[in-house]
Design an enzyme around this catalytic site. Structure first.
Site, PDB file in Angstrom:
ATOM      1  N   PHE A 199       0.835  -1.194   0.000  1.00  0.00           N
ATOM      2  CA  PHE A 199       0.000   0.000   0.000  1.00  0.00           C
ATOM      3  C   PHE A 199       0.874   1.250   0.000  1.00  0.00           C
ATOM      4  O   PHE A 199       1.942   1.259   0.591  1.00  0.00           O
ATOM      5  CB  PHE A 199      -0.891   0.020   1.258  1.00  0.00           C
ATOM      6  N   HIS A 200       0.388   2.311  -0.617  1.00  0.00           N
ATOM      7  CA  HIS A 200       1.096   3.585  -0.588  1.00  0.00           C
ATOM      8  C   HIS A 200       1.104   4.136   0.833  1.00  0.00           C
ATOM      9  O   HIS A 200       0.139   3.987   1.579  1.00  0.00           O
ATOM     10  CB  HIS A 200       0.408   4.609  -1.504  1.00  0.00           C
TER      11      HIS A 200
END
Length: 167
Positions: free
Chosen positions: A80-81
């Protein structure tokens, strides 16, 4: 079925299982791939795994137990960012989270599983669900986010397991 479709079908039956075996970190046994499916080098597969269209992405480890079955269009996303970093909406770093899926788990069509989740043994995930929290063993879960709404009959489940009646 046209000859072209037959050729593509036969190619896919050979190519995707070979690609998964080559890419996966480890696989224990029988693998069936009935549709376009991809895994990462951090994927560990048990025996009798059945993908009917699975896309696994990210750098987190994915551990799938024995007798796993998925419908078409399923995804497991483990990276995930970082939205709390030094840029908006996110920075250049990723957060990686592992996924653990127990034995005898069945995913319906178009299920999405996010990193950091454990799905317990014998669970069933309803088609179209997004799993972002742990699902306990024997649970039947669904929705956005997926929640447990029913449980398998544990005695019946264990009887079938003892008799090794796996699909």
């Amino acid at each position: 079925m046209s000859i072209f479709r037959k050729i593509i079908f036969e190619f896919n039956k050979i190519y995707y299982p070979w690609k998964i075996r080559k890419t996966a970190k480890f696989y224990r046994g029988k693998l069936y791939v009935g549709g376009k499916s991809y895994v990462t080098g951090n994927t560990i597969l048990g025996d009798n795994v059945c993908f009917n269209g699975m896309a696994i992405s990210g750098k987190g480890e994915v551990n799938i137990g024995d007798n796993f079955h998925s419908g078409p269009g399923c995804q497991i996303i483990t990276s995930f960012h970082n939205y709390e970093g030094n840029a908006i909406p996110y920075d250049d770093t990723f957060i990686d989270k592992d996924v653990i899926i127990g034995d005898n788990v069945w995913l319906g069509n178009n299920v999405i599983i996010l990193g950091g989740v454990t799905i317990g043994e014998g669970a069933i995930i309803q088609a179209g669900s997004v799993v972002c929290k742990n699902i306990p063993p024997y649970a039947i879960a669904g929705g956005h986010p997926a929640i447990s709404f029913k449980y398998r009959d544990k005695d019946h489940y264990n009887k079938l397991k003892k008799e090794e009646r796996f699909h």
